[in-house]
Scaffold this motif. Sequence first.
Motif, short mmCIF file in Angstrom:
data_model
loop_
_atom_site.label_atom_id
_atom_site.label_comp_id
_atom_site.label_asym_id
_atom_site.label_seq_id
_atom_site.Cartn_x
_atom_site.Cartn_y
_atom_site.Cartn_z
N ARG A 1 0.84 -1.21 0.00
CA ARG A 1 0.00 0.00 0.00
C ARG A 1 0.87 1.25 0.00
NH1 ARG A 1 -5.47 0.78 1.08
NH2 ARG A 1 -5.66 -1.45 1.47
N PHE A 2 2.01 1.17 0.68
CA PHE A 2 2.96 2.29 0.69
C PHE A 2 3.45 2.56 -0.74
CE2 PHE A 2 7.20 4.09 0.99
CZ PHE A 2 7.07 5.06 1.97
N PHE A 3 3.88 1.50 -1.44
CA PHE A 3 4.34 1.64 -2.82
C PHE A 3 3.20 2.10 -3.73
CE2 PHE A 3 8.03 -0.74 -1.49
CZ PHE A 3 9.03 -0.36 -2.38
N THR A 4 2.02 1.51 -3.53
CA THR A 4 0.87 1.89 -4.36
C THR A 4 0.57 3.37 -4.20
OG1 THR A 4 -0.07 -0.32 -4.09
CG2 THR A 4 -1.55 1.40 -4.86
N GLY A 5 0.59 3.84 -2.95
CA GLY A 5 0.32 5.25 -2.69
C GLY A 5 1.32 6.16 -3.38
#
Length: 483
Positions: free
Chosen positions: A76-80
């Motif tokens: 989710r960090f990378f996606t964000g």
Amino acid sequence: MDVGMETKLLRHKDEEEVDIRKRLWNESKKIWRVALPTIISRVSSFGIIVVTQSFIGHISGIDLAGYSLVQALSVRFFTGIVLGMSSATETLCGQSFGAGQHHMMGIHLQRSWIVDLVTVTILLPLLIFGTQIFKLFGEEASIAESGGFISLWFIPYVYNYVFSLTIQMYLQAQLKNFIVAWLSAIQLVFHILLSLLFVYKFNWGVSGAMLALGISSWAVVFGEFIYVLGGWCPDSWKGFTVAAFKDLLPVVKLSISSGVMLCLELWYYAILVLLAGYMPNAEVAISAFSISLNINSWEFMISLGFLSAACVRVANEVGRGNSKAVKFSIKVVMGISATIGVFFFVLCLVFREFIAYLFTDDDRVAYAVSDLSLLLSFSVLLNGIYPVLSGVAIGAGMQTTVAIVNLVCFYLIGIPLGVLLGYLTPLQVKGIWIGMIGGVVAQTITLTYMIWRTNWDDEVKKASERLMRFYVKTDENAEQISS
């Protein structure tokens, strides 16, 4: 009033009603032309994440918690980061298309590849050292070890974001994203078959499920490259060009503000999952919270379709200089999205714990998911509203302002409220979720007021200045290094 005058007034009123219905129908078609393919592609793309979670959940409870931790935090960090930074592509391509600067869209796309590729590479240690990071945050050793192993398998997956997300935004800005919808739907079917083969036929377990995820995620990227480079975008793709390396700093600035805007939103949910990991019986708490959050996120993929539609329609009309059309488009897309939100609100209330058994055989986890169903329903309802507001902001290039709003509403209101209710009351995980909803409600109210007060004539002028700043003359295409 005489009869003739009254007849003229009635005729004029009827003509106005017909004109409004015609405008509403035409605007709805334009919105669905962007939203439907985006919904299909986002639901399918996120679907491979959910399918993988389902396969792993039937292999091991610990690995389900580990996967949930990685997916909800690291990925989710990378996606964000990448989705946020790629939204700069959405803004620039949408406004360039509206302004008739079609050749600039390919240059914006290449610039986004450069910026996103460097960004993902810099952040790679977050996946490489997953176990150490999870232990540092105080997660149980067994869950942290499983999460660290799964993190390494996610490395090929996060690199697909660099190309898949940006190409999708590039295509949808010119209303050519049906190809992405078809590719994503095929990808989901391919992933299910590949997972069945690797997990049950070859008995590769968690490694097989993650290998299937990596292969499936890149299938769409190759299909997109074939479409773009193969000549199906002749007006906007003029080949690779050295012009993409020029004036990168303004693109980086817009990408960073876009990234911060969406990261603050996506990380918000990740932090709440992390907080759930400190609850008693962490394995059940993380799994139940993550399953509920994934159901919410999967429905959110539909909302992202309307986010994209709002972004494209606002960007196109701002690029054309039509402020009245911007206002009308916002009203129409908000009405459609909110109606769909109400539908899924009811759906989540009806099915409750039945959804959980798609992801786990553990009755404790299923009961915990059922206990969260009411809060999940309200989250789904809000998904029909606030993503559209974010899409309007992206289309107009207001990412910096929205980033500040997200920071205040999510991190100064939502998370503190979740901590208080989760740890100082018997509500526990439900308390964390109530805090999450509180932050979203605050953000929704703030963005609604901000957009209502926006002077769209001023935004048209700002967009024109921005496009001129990024503009590259067509004769620079002579510097192309490939076609």
